[in-house]
Design an enzyme around this catalytic site. Structure first.
Site, PDB file in Angstrom:
ATOM      1  N   HIS A   5      26.608  14.070 -22.193  1.00  0.00           N
ATOM      2  CA  HIS A   5      26.233  13.186 -23.294  1.00  0.00           C
ATOM      3  C   HIS A   5      25.606  14.055 -24.369  1.00  0.00           C
ATOM      4  O   HIS A   5      24.594  14.712 -24.131  1.00  0.00           O
ATOM      5  CB  HIS A   5      25.253  12.104 -22.818  1.00  0.00           C
ATOM      6  CG  HIS A   5      24.850  11.180 -23.926  1.00  0.00           C
ATOM      7  ND1 HIS A   5      25.572  10.056 -24.257  1.00  0.00           N
ATOM      8  CD2 HIS A   5      23.841  11.257 -24.826  1.00  0.00           C
ATOM      9  CE1 HIS A   5      25.016   9.464 -25.298  1.00  0.00           C
ATOM     10  NE2 HIS A   5      23.946  10.174 -25.663  1.00  0.00           N
ATOM     11  N   CYS A   6      26.204  14.057 -25.564  1.00  0.00           N
ATOM     12  CA  CYS A   6      25.730  14.939 -26.644  1.00  0.00           C
ATOM     13  C   CYS A   6      24.825  14.162 -27.590  1.00  0.00           C
ATOM     14  O   CYS A   6      25.259  13.193 -28.227  1.00  0.00           O
ATOM     15  CB  CYS A   6      26.933  15.506 -27.404  1.00  0.00           C
ATOM     16  SG  CYS A   6      26.433  16.535 -28.794  1.00  0.00           S
ATOM     17  N   LYS A   7      23.549  14.614 -27.684  1.00  0.00           N
ATOM     18  CA  LYS A   7      22.604  13.928 -28.569  1.00  0.00           C
ATOM     19  C   LYS A   7      22.912  14.198 -30.033  1.00  0.00           C
ATOM     20  O   LYS A   7      22.578  13.402 -30.902  1.00  0.00           O
ATOM     21  CB  LYS A   7      21.177  14.393 -28.256  1.00  0.00           C
ATOM     22  CG  LYS A   7      20.678  13.900 -26.915  1.00  0.00           C
ATOM     23  CD  LYS A   7      19.324  14.448 -26.615  1.00  0.00           C
ATOM     24  CE  LYS A   7      18.865  13.952 -25.240  1.00  0.00           C
ATOM     25  NZ  LYS A   7      17.597  14.555 -24.834  1.00  0.00           N
ATOM     26  N   ASN A  47      25.506  11.865 -30.640  1.00  0.00           N
ATOM     27  CA  ASN A  47      25.049  10.556 -30.166  1.00  0.00           C
ATOM     28  C   ASN A  47      26.183   9.827 -29.445  1.00  0.00           C
ATOM     29  O   ASN A  47      26.316   8.609 -29.527  1.00  0.00           O
ATOM     30  CB  ASN A  47      24.521   9.707 -31.330  1.00  0.00           C
ATOM     31  CG  ASN A  47      23.664   8.553 -30.852  1.00  0.00           C
ATOM     32  OD1 ASN A  47      23.116   8.582 -29.752  1.00  0.00           O
ATOM     33  ND2 ASN A  47      23.556   7.511 -31.667  1.00  0.00           N
ATOM     34  N   ASN A  48      27.015  10.600 -28.785  1.00  0.00           N
ATOM     35  CA  ASN A  48      28.169  10.043 -28.094  1.00  0.00           C
ATOM     36  C   ASN A  48      28.422  10.884 -26.840  1.00  0.00           C
ATOM     37  O   ASN A  48      28.010  12.041 -26.775  1.00  0.00           O
ATOM     38  CB  ASN A  48      29.399  10.114 -29.009  1.00  0.00           C
ATOM     39  CG  ASN A  48      30.523   9.209 -28.563  1.00  0.00           C
ATOM     40  OD1 ASN A  48      30.327   8.339 -27.707  1.00  0.00           O
ATOM     41  ND2 ASN A  48      31.696   9.409 -29.143  1.00  0.00           N
TER      42      ASN A  48
END
Ligand SMILES: [Zn+2]
Ligand SMILES: [Zn+2]
Length: 354
Positions: free
Chosen positions: A150-152, A155-156
């Site tokens: 999950h990539c902050k 945000n996805n």
């Protein structure tokens, strides 16, 4: 033993609080609420650097190079924006999750009914069958196909459907930063050697030597040397920091590609390898807790049962372990609770599901 009881009571209270949380809607993509601060930081940084590149520093280059540099950096910037937007906007969820069309909120996980969120390739939260490499992301609250991480910053989630765009955005951002840093170094070197080379635009004929023009050729704005140098140093530091972070991430993903691993697989493999064994000479105390005594306690429902009908066990280690914050994973298959000399609790866990 008292320390253990207190820690466990705290953990159980926290688990009960989490368990009582209402049903949550799944997030569709990186634009779904809530937005993340990192996402805003990424876009603000991108536009600051693009603004400085096209508005301030490329116009200082000799006219012969100008068009080529505009073409290269402009092409990289446009390509980066497209792949970055695709990585954010694509829904990386499993096909069956997308087919449900997010029509209703996802139920809360009930640990009294199920040991894990995904069992036998069926997600009890999404209520669909999923493929082998799918994981239920807690941030997105849905199962992601070929889950990577999950990539902050996006945000996805990054999964099978948007991994290539995520990787292309890493490559294009790193290449753009390299170009910008090269341009800045050239400007600084020329300024210290022969500043007149940077003042080749015809509009410089009408201004004094310590005046510089920003936003050439369309909207020339006069400013002093110190302002241009200050902006240059700030942009150089920001670019170098961004390149350090992105370059590190890019090399890590190249390494993962070489190893044919996803980020999730790499992290879980490392977690398994780094789980410390009980050092020789330390006291180890094991005891068993029967399920009826702790009915409804979510923590204990997540403990691995040694076999059908057997009760789960908690292993306590009494020793001088390093202090670490209380880390309890509600989805771990097995863990050991370690009590150090100063009553801190450390949960050594081996997560196998998100
Ligand atoms: Zn799911
Ligand atoms: Zn996610």
């Amino acid at each position: 033993m008292d320390l253990c009881s207190q820690s466990q009571r705290g953990a159980l209270r926290e688990a009960s609080r989490k368990q009582a949380s209402p049903r949550r809607w799944s997030r569709v993509n990186g634009w779904s609420w809530p937005l993340h601060t990192f996402q805003a930081v990424a876009w603000i940084t991108l536009f600051i650097l693009a603004f400085a590149n096209f508005g301030i520093f490329v116009p200082l280059l000799p006219p012969d190079w100008n068009l080529v540099i505009y073409g290269v950096t402009g092409g990289l910037f446009c390509f980066h924006c497209v792949v970055h937007l695709l990585a954010i906007s694509i829904d990386p969820a499993e096909t069956n999750v997308r087919l449900k069309n997010y029509s209703e909120p996802v139920p809360t996980f009930d640990p009294s009914k199920h040991t894990h969120v995904i069992e036998n390739q069926y997600c009890h939260l999404c209520e669909v069958t999923v493929n082998k490499k799918a994981k239920h992301c807690r941030a997105c609250n849905k199962c992601v196909s070929d889950f990577d991480h999950h990539c902050k910053w996006l945000n996805n989630c990054v999964g099978g459907r948007n991994y290539r765009y995520f990787f292309c955005s890493l490559v294009s951002a790193s290449a753009s930063l390299l170009c910008l840093i090269t341009i800045l170094l050239y400007v600084f070197i020329q300024y210290s050697v022969n500043p007149e080379v940077l003042r080749s635009h015809p509009l410089y004929e009408d201004v004094s030597k310590d005046t510089w023009l920003l936003f050439l050729p369309l909207f020339p704005v006069k400013t002093k040397t110190l302002v241009v140098l200050g902006i240059g140093v700030f942009v150089l530091l920001l670019s170098a920091l961004s390149l350090l972070l992105l370059g590190h991430l890019l090399i890590f993903h190249l390494f993962l590609m070489f190893k044919k691993l996803s980020t999730y697989e790499y992290v879980t493999q490392n977690l398994h390898q780094k789980t410390p064994e009980v050092p020789a000479g330390r006291k180890e105390l094991s005891f068993k807790i029967s399920m009826p005594q702790v009915a409804g306690a979510p923590l204990l429902h997540h403990l691995r049962s040694p076999g059908p009908g057997a009760v789960p066990s908690v292993t306590l280690q009494l020793g001088l372990l390093k202090h670490s914050p209380l880390l309890l994973c509600w989805h771990n298959l097995r863990f050991r609770v370690c009590v150090c000399a100063r009553a801190r609790v450390r949960c050594v866990m081996q997560c196998r599901c998100v």
